[in-house]
Design an enzyme around this catalytic site. Structure first.
Site, PDB file in Angstrom:
ATOM      1  N   CYS A   2     -42.394  -3.657 -63.668  1.00  0.00           N
ATOM      2  CA  CYS A   2     -42.730  -4.561 -64.763  1.00  0.00           C
ATOM      3  C   CYS A   2     -41.967  -5.880 -64.602  1.00  0.00           C
ATOM      4  CB  CYS A   2     -42.423  -3.997 -66.144  1.00  0.00           C
ATOM      5  SG  CYS A   2     -43.287  -2.491 -66.536  1.00  0.00           S
ATOM      6  N   ARG A  27     -44.078  -6.859 -59.118  1.00  0.00           N
ATOM      7  CA  ARG A  27     -43.316  -5.837 -59.842  1.00  0.00           C
ATOM      8  C   ARG A  27     -44.209  -4.835 -60.553  1.00  0.00           C
ATOM      9  NH1 ARG A  27     -37.979  -7.789 -60.622  1.00  0.00           N
ATOM     10  NH2 ARG A  27     -37.664  -6.285 -62.287  1.00  0.00           N
ATOM     11  N   TRP A  74     -46.129  -2.084 -64.817  1.00  0.00           N
ATOM     12  CA  TRP A  74     -46.266  -0.928 -63.936  1.00  0.00           C
ATOM     13  C   TRP A  74     -46.143   0.268 -64.870  1.00  0.00           C
ATOM     14  CZ3 TRP A  74     -43.614   3.442 -62.328  1.00  0.00           C
ATOM     15  CH2 TRP A  74     -44.087   4.033 -61.150  1.00  0.00           C
ATOM     16  N   ASN A 100     -39.303  -3.633 -69.921  1.00  0.00           N
ATOM     17  CA  ASN A 100     -39.298  -3.061 -68.574  1.00  0.00           C
ATOM     18  C   ASN A 100     -38.309  -1.907 -68.613  1.00  0.00           C
ATOM     19  OD1 ASN A 100     -39.140  -2.559 -65.838  1.00  0.00           O
ATOM     20  ND2 ASN A 100     -37.820  -4.311 -65.419  1.00  0.00           N
ATOM     21  N   GLY A 101     -38.732  -0.708 -68.203  1.00  0.00           N
ATOM     22  CA  GLY A 101     -37.822   0.442 -68.225  1.00  0.00           C
ATOM     23  C   GLY A 101     -38.438   1.593 -68.991  1.00  0.00           C
ATOM     24  N   GLU A 487     -39.856   4.740 -40.628  1.00  0.00           N
ATOM     25  CA  GLU A 487     -40.257   3.487 -41.272  1.00  0.00           C
ATOM     26  C   GLU A 487     -41.707   3.121 -40.886  1.00  0.00           C
ATOM     27  OE1 GLU A 487     -39.701   1.435 -43.510  1.00  0.00           O
ATOM     28  OE2 GLU A 487     -40.552  -0.467 -42.875  1.00  0.00           O
ATOM     29  N   LYS A 491     -44.597   2.744 -43.751  1.00  0.00           N
ATOM     30  CA  LYS A 491     -45.345   1.503 -43.967  1.00  0.00           C
ATOM     31  C   LYS A 491     -46.845   1.772 -43.880  1.00  0.00           C
ATOM     32  CE  LYS A 491     -42.895  -1.892 -44.505  1.00  0.00           C
ATOM     33  NZ  LYS A 491     -41.883  -1.230 -45.269  1.00  0.00           N
ATOM     34  N   GLU A 494     -47.997   3.596 -47.142  1.00  0.00           N
ATOM     35  CA  GLU A 494     -48.001   2.824 -48.394  1.00  0.00           C
ATOM     36  C   GLU A 494     -49.066   1.729 -48.393  1.00  0.00           C
ATOM     37  OE1 GLU A 494     -44.166   1.170 -49.502  1.00  0.00           O
ATOM     38  OE2 GLU A 494     -43.821   0.272 -47.558  1.00  0.00           O
ATOM     39  N   HIS A 510     -41.105  22.415 -32.824  1.00  0.00           N
ATOM     40  CA  HIS A 510     -40.733  23.330 -33.904  1.00  0.00           C
ATOM     41  C   HIS A 510     -41.745  23.317 -35.050  1.00  0.00           C
ATOM     42  CE1 HIS A 510     -37.037  23.946 -31.804  1.00  0.00           C
ATOM     43  NE2 HIS A 510     -36.738  22.659 -31.854  1.00  0.00           N
ATOM     44  N   LYS A 609     -42.504  -3.364 -56.304  1.00  0.00           N
ATOM     45  CA  LYS A 609     -41.428  -3.738 -55.398  1.00  0.00           C
ATOM     46  C   LYS A 609     -40.060  -3.321 -55.912  1.00  0.00           C
ATOM     47  CE  LYS A 609     -39.916  -7.026 -52.132  1.00  0.00           C
ATOM     48  NZ  LYS A 609     -40.153  -6.078 -51.039  1.00  0.00           N
TER      49      LYS A 609
HETATM   50  C1  G6P Z   1     -39.741   0.376 -53.602  1.00  0.00           C
HETATM   51  C2  G6P Z   1     -40.509  -0.500 -52.654  1.00  0.00           C
HETATM   52  C3  G6P Z   1     -40.028  -0.273 -51.227  1.00  0.00           C
HETATM   53  C4  G6P Z   1     -38.527  -0.458 -51.131  1.00  0.00           C
HETATM   54  C5  G6P Z   1     -37.781   0.420 -52.143  1.00  0.00           C
HETATM   55  C6  G6P Z   1     -36.298   0.076 -52.233  1.00  0.00           C
HETATM   56  O1  G6P Z   1     -40.091   1.700 -53.424  1.00  0.00           O
HETATM   57  O2  G6P Z   1     -41.900  -0.240 -52.758  1.00  0.00           O
HETATM   58  O3  G6P Z   1     -40.668  -1.205 -50.376  1.00  0.00           O
HETATM   59  O4  G6P Z   1     -38.111  -0.152 -49.839  1.00  0.00           O
HETATM   60  O5  G6P Z   1     -38.326   0.220 -53.445  1.00  0.00           O
HETATM   61  O6  G6P Z   1     -36.144  -1.218 -52.743  1.00  0.00           O
HETATM   62  P1  G6P Z   1     -34.805  -2.048 -52.611  1.00  0.00           P
HETATM   63  O7  G6P Z   1     -35.071  -3.305 -53.373  1.00  0.00           O
HETATM   64  O8  G6P Z   1     -33.720  -1.218 -53.247  1.00  0.00           O
HETATM   65  O9  G6P Z   1     -34.561  -2.279 -51.164  1.00  0.00           O
END
Ligand code: G6P
Length: 614
Positions: A2, A27, A74, A100-101, A487, A491, A494, A510, A609
Site C-alpha cells: 500500500c 507498492r 495491496w 498501510n498495514g 534467484e 525471478k 514472479e 536425490h 515491492k
Molecule cells: C518483496 C519483493 C521482492 C523483494 C522482497 C524483499 O517480496 O517482491 O522483490 O526481494 O520483498 O524486499 P527488500 O526491500 O527487503 O529487499
C-alpha cells in the site's frame, strides 16, 4: 504494501495526489482512491484495480480541494473492490482515513462500534479507525487530539493518515510499529506526505521520517511532530540526493529493463570511494562504525533478507566464510523472529534489504537486537527504517528501484557483500595483501563486464521467445552460484507465472532427476570455476534423460556447446564475483519470457515491492 500520499497547500490537490500515487503504484495495485477537502466539504473518489481506473473516475467526476490524501492498495483484509478501496469515511462522510498495514484487533474494536450504531460499508480492518475517530471528533476535539485518543488502541502495524472536514486544511499522520514509511516532505507554503521518497522527489528534497509511535500534524504553513502522549518533538530534516530522472522510465518499456541496464553505472557508484588508495584497504563511510577490534572479535555472522535479498544473503555466506573465515548462517526473517533463536555476544546480524521497510526483516532485526546482537544492514533506501535501527549501515547506492522484481539492488548487494568480505578478511588477517589487491582489481572491472553481458541481450531475448511457453523450469547452480540458480528461478516465477525451481546441482540425483523430460528447460550455471567439472557431469546426466539444457557459460568455453542444448555466454571473472555477472542474463531471460507472455512485468500479480505486512 500500500502506498499513501498527502498534500496540504494552495494548489489543487487531486493531480498532485494522483501523481504521487503513480510513483507508489509498485507498492500495491488492487485499488486506488483519493479524498480531498475544502470549505467544510470532503469528497472521495475510488476505483478497483490500477491507478488508471481511478484517473478515469476522476475525469468523469472531477473533484477539487486544496488538501487531501490518496492511497494505492495491496489487499490484506477484504478482496480488491471499490467498496474496500481506501479512503474509508465515517458515517457522516466528513472524515477519511487511509492505511498501510494490518490492524490485528479490528474485530474486537468493531463490535462495540456496530452496537453503537456505526454503519460499516467495507470488509477492511481499516474502517474501524475512522468510526473511532468520528466518536472522538463529536466531542469537539481537534483531528490530532482525536488521533491521539484512537491510534494507541490499535494493535499490529499501521501507517495512517486522516483528513476531516471538521478540522480543515490539515492532515494528521501516525505510525504504529513498522508498517512502511511515513515521510513528511517540506515545500514553500505547502507540505506533503508519502510512504516513500519517489512520491516526493518532484516537489522537495527536504524530508523528515515519522518513527513508530509518532504523529505528524501537517498544514500548509508548518508541520508539528508529537509523541504518543501528545508532547511536541523536534525532528531533523534529511536532504534526499536522488533526482527525478533516476526515478523515471527514461524511454525503456519497463522500469525493470531500465534498472537492468543501469547496472554498469550503479555498480560503479557502489564501488566509489570504497578502497583507500594509500593502504589498499576496503573502507566504508562513517555509517559503518565497527572498530577493527570488534571485527577481530566477531565469532559468528547471521545473514538475513526476504525474497531476492534472501538469495543475496546466501551468497554472502559463501563470500564471508571464504574471505574472512567467520562462520555464517542464513536465516529466513519470518522464521527467525518466531524461532526463539540463540544469539551470542560476539554475533553480528547482517540484514539485506532494498527498501529497508520489509516488515519481516525489521522484526527479525528487532528480535536479534533484543537478544544482544549487533545489527548491520546493507540497504538501498537512505534513512529507511532498517538504516535507522542498525548500528552499522552499508548503502547500496543503487538509486531508486521501482520495478517490483529486484535486479540492480541484487547485484549491488552482491558487490557490497564481496567488499565486506574483503574488509573483514583484511582486518582479521585471513586475506594476504596480494590476494586482496587482485580481488579488488577485479571488482573494479565488473561494470565493464556487466556492460558486455547486456550487449548479448538480443540472444537472451531470442532464447526467451523460444522457451516462453514452457510450464516448468529448473535452475541449477553449485557453490557460490547456487544462490544464483535460486534467484533465477525466483525471478522467472514472479514475472512469468510459470513454475520454476532452483536447486544445487549435486541435489539432482536425490530427487529432482525424476522431473526431467524433453518439456522441462533446465538452466544450468556452468562457469569455469572450482566445481565446473561437477556441473558438467550434472548437465550430462540431464541430457542423458532427454532434458533440454540452457547453460550459462564463460565466453571462451569451447567444450560447453557439446554438452548443452543452448549456451548463454558471459565474460570470465573470479569465482566469488561471478554471481553478479551470471545473474544478469537470468534477469533478462525472466523479463523477456514475461514480456513475451504479455504480463505486466513491473507489477506482477499478487505481489508488491515493499512488503510492510506480515
Ligand atoms: C518483496 C519483493 C521482492 C523483494 C522482497 C524483499 O517480496 O517482491 O522483490 O526481494 O520483498 O524486499 P527488500 O526491500 O527487503 O529487499
Amino acid at each position: 504494501m500500500c502506498g499513501i500520499v498527502g498534500y496540504v497547500g494552495s494548489r489543487d490537490a487531486t493531480p498532485l495526489l494522483v501523481n504521487g500515487l503513480r510513483r507508489l503504484e509498485y507498492r500495491g495495485y488492487d485499488s486506488a482512491g483519493v479524498a480531498v477537502q475544502e470549505d467544510g466539504r470532503l469528497e472521495i473518489r475510488r476505483a478497483e484495480g490500477k491507478l488508471d481506473n481511478l484517473v478515469h473516475v476522476i475525469a468523469a467526476q472531477p473533484l477539487s480541494g486544496r488538501s487531501g490524501i490518496g492511497h494505492t492498495r495491496w489487499a490484506t483484509h477484504g478482496r480488491p473492490s471499490e467498496q474496500n478501496a481506501h479512503p474509508h469515511v465515517d458515517c457522516g462522510g466528513v472524515t477519511a482515513v487511509i492505511h498501510n498495514g494490518i490492524i490485528e484487533n479490528f474485530e474486537e474494536l468493531k463490535g462495540p462500534l456496530v452496537k453503537a450504531g456505526h454503519r460499516f460499508t467495507s470488509e477492511t480492518d481499516t474502517e474501524v479507525v475512522v468510526h473511532m475517530l468520528e466518536d472522538e471528533l463529536k466531542k469537539g476535539m481537534s483531528l490530532e487530539a482525536a488521533a491521539l485518543a484512537v491510534v494507541p488502541r490499535l494493535e499490529g502495524a499501521a501507517a495512517l493518515a486522516f483528513v476531516s472536514a471538521k478540522d480543515p486544511g490539515k492532515i494528521v499522520a501516525a505510525r504504529v510499529a513498522n508498517a512502511g514509511g511515513v515521510i513528511v516532505g517540506y515545500g514553500q507554503g505547502e507540505n506533503y506526505l508519502a510512504s516513500d521518497i519517489p512520491a516526493l522527489l518532484e516537489h522537495t528534497r527536504s524530508v523528515s521520517f515519522v518513527e513508530p509511535g509518532e504523529f505528524a500534524v501537517i498544514t500548509a504553513n508548518g508541520v508539528r511532530f508529537l509523541d504518543r502522549g501528545g508532547k511536541e518533538i523536534e525532528k531533523t530534516r534529511t536532504t534526499i540526493t536522488w533526482d527525478t530522472v533516476t526515478a523515471a522510465k527514461s524511454g525503456y518499456k519497463h522500469f525493470m529493463l531500465k534498472e537492468i541496464h543501469e547496472q554498469p553505472r550503479v555498480l560503479s557508484d557502489t564501488l566509489l570511494g570504497r578502497v583507500e588508495r594509500a593502504t589498499g584497504r576496503v573502507v566504508f563511510d562513517e555509517d559503518l562504525k565497527l572498530t577493527d577490534a570488534q571485527v577481530r572479535s566477531l565469532g559468528r555472522i547471521t545473514l538475513l533478507g526476504c525474497g531476492t535479498a534472501g538469495f543475496a544473503s546466501l551468497a554472502g555466506k559463501y563470500l564471508i566464510e571464504r574471505l574472512a573465515r567467520i562462520p555464517c548462517d542464513v536465516e529466513i526473517p519470518s522464521e527467525y523472529r518466531y524461532r526463539d533463536p540463540v544469539v551470542s555476544k560476539d554475533q553480528l546480524v547482517v540484514s539485506l534489504t532494498q527498501s529497508g521497510e520489509t516488515v519481516d526483516t525489521l522484526a527479525a532485526m528487532e528480535e536479534a537486537r533484543k537478544r544482544g546482537a549487533r545489527l548491520l544492514t546493507i540497504v538501498n533506501v537512505i534513512g529507511s527504517q532498517a538504516a535507522r535501527m542498525s548500528d552499522d549501515v552499508i548503502y547500496l547506492h543503487a538509486g531508486p528501484e521501482i520495478s517490483v522484481a529486484s535486479t540492480k539492488a541484487y547485484t549491488t548487494m552482491l558487490v557490497d557483500l564481496y567488499l565486506f568480505g574483503i574488509y573483514l578478511g583484511q582486518r582479521r588477517g585471513t586475506l594476504d595483501p596480494n590476494a586482496a589487491a587482485k580481488l579488488l582489481a577485479e571488482v573494479f572491472h565488473l561494470p565493464t563486464l556487466v556492460d558486455a553481458v547486456l550487449r548479448e541481450e538480443p540472444k537472451v531475448k531470442a532464447l526467451a521467445y523460444r522457451y516462453h511457453q514452457a510450464r516448468d523450469f529448473l535452475y541449477l547452480g553449485r557453490g557460490i552460484n547456487y544462490p544464483t540458480a535460486l534467484e533465477g528461478a525466483h525471478k522467472l516465477k514472479e514475472l512469468s507465472y510459470s513454475h520454476a525451481e532452483g536447486t544445487a546441482g549435486g541435489e539432482m540425483k536425490h530427487g529432482m532427476n525424476a522431473l526431467i523430460d524433453e518439456s522441462l528447460p533446465v538452466v544450468a550455471i556452468a562457469l569455469r570455476d572450482s566445481i565446473y567439472k561437477k556441473m558438467l557431469s550434472t548437465i550430462q546426466e540431464v541430457r542423458a534423460r532427454a532434458g533440454v539444457v540452457i547453460a550459462v557459460a564463460d565466453d571462451d568455453d569451447e567444450d560447453i556447446a557439446e554438452h548443452a542444448t543452448e549456451v548463454i555466454r558471459v565474460p570470465h571473472t573470479n569465482e566469488l564475483l561471478s554471481p553478479a555477472l551470471a545473474v544478469v542474463p537470468l534477469h533478462l531471460f525472466a523479463y523477456h519470457v514475461a514480456d513475451r507472455r504479455g504480463n505486466d512485468v513491473d507489477q506482477p500479480r499478487n505481489l508488491a515491492k515493499a512488503v510492510t505486512v506480515e
